[in-house]
Motif scaffolding. Structure first.
Motif, mmCIF file in Angstrom:
data_model
loop_
_atom_site.group_PDB
_atom_site.id
_atom_site.type_symbol
_atom_site.label_atom_id
_atom_site.label_comp_id
_atom_site.label_asym_id
_atom_site.label_seq_id
_atom_site.Cartn_x
_atom_site.Cartn_y
_atom_site.Cartn_z
ATOM 1 N N UNK A 69 0.802 -1.221 0.000
ATOM 2 C CA UNK A 69 0.000 0.000 0.000
ATOM 3 C C UNK A 69 0.843 1.284 0.000
ATOM 4 N N UNK A 70 2.114 1.193 0.340
ATOM 5 C CA UNK A 70 2.988 2.362 0.284
ATOM 6 C C UNK A 70 3.015 3.211 1.543
ATOM 7 N N UNK A 71 2.323 2.776 2.606
ATOM 8 C CA UNK A 71 2.367 3.526 3.864
ATOM 9 C C UNK A 71 3.736 3.376 4.518
ATOM 10 N N UNK A 72 4.106 4.393 5.311
ATOM 11 C CA UNK A 72 5.340 4.297 6.071
ATOM 12 C C UNK A 72 5.140 3.336 7.235
ATOM 13 N N UNK A 131 2.001 -4.078 8.649
ATOM 14 C CA UNK A 131 1.224 -2.946 8.147
ATOM 15 C C UNK A 131 -0.255 -3.225 8.383
ATOM 16 N N UNK A 132 -1.051 -2.190 8.675
ATOM 17 C CA UNK A 132 -2.488 -2.411 8.883
ATOM 18 C C UNK A 132 -3.195 -3.004 7.667
ATOM 19 N N UNK A 133 -2.688 -2.777 6.469
ATOM 20 C CA UNK A 133 -3.349 -3.334 5.286
ATOM 21 C C UNK A 133 -3.173 -4.847 5.208
ATOM 22 N N UNK A 134 -2.176 -5.378 5.864
ATOM 23 C CA UNK A 134 -1.925 -6.822 5.852
ATOM 24 C C UNK A 134 -2.396 -7.487 7.128
ATOM 25 N N UNK A 135 -3.043 -6.747 7.974
ATOM 26 C CA UNK A 135 -3.507 -7.293 9.255
ATOM 27 C C UNK A 135 -4.577 -8.365 9.004
ATOM 28 N N UNK A 136 -4.548 -9.417 9.809
ATOM 29 C CA UNK A 136 -5.540 -10.480 9.633
ATOM 30 C C UNK A 136 -6.905 -10.069 10.169
#
Length: 68
Positions: free
Chosen positions: A49-52, A59-64
């Motif tokens: 996602x490109x977040x720092x 990263x929160x986008x990969x959180x289960x």
């Protein structure tokens, strides 16, 4: 032999400058372990996602756990 006030001030200023120079040399060499060690490196970003990334967690986008 008494020392004048101006000589004493000169000695104090020179001693201060020498000590600051020594501390600067230690800081450049990182002998004391100070500094974050990330000088010259780019901050980590999430590849999807490109977040720092802050911290060592995922990263929160990969959180289960997905909210909703």
């Amino acid at each position: 032999m008494p020392v004048s006030v101006s000589e004493m001030v000169l000695k104090i200023v020179l001693l201060f400058l020498v000590l600051m120079g020594v501390l600067a040399m230690f800081g450049k060499l990182h002998l004391l372990g100070f500094g974050n060690g990330r000088r010259g490196r780019k901050p980590a970003k999430c590849p999807s996602c490109g977040r720092y990334l802050i911290g060592s967690g995922p990263c929160p986008c990969r959180s289960s756990k997905k909210k909703g």
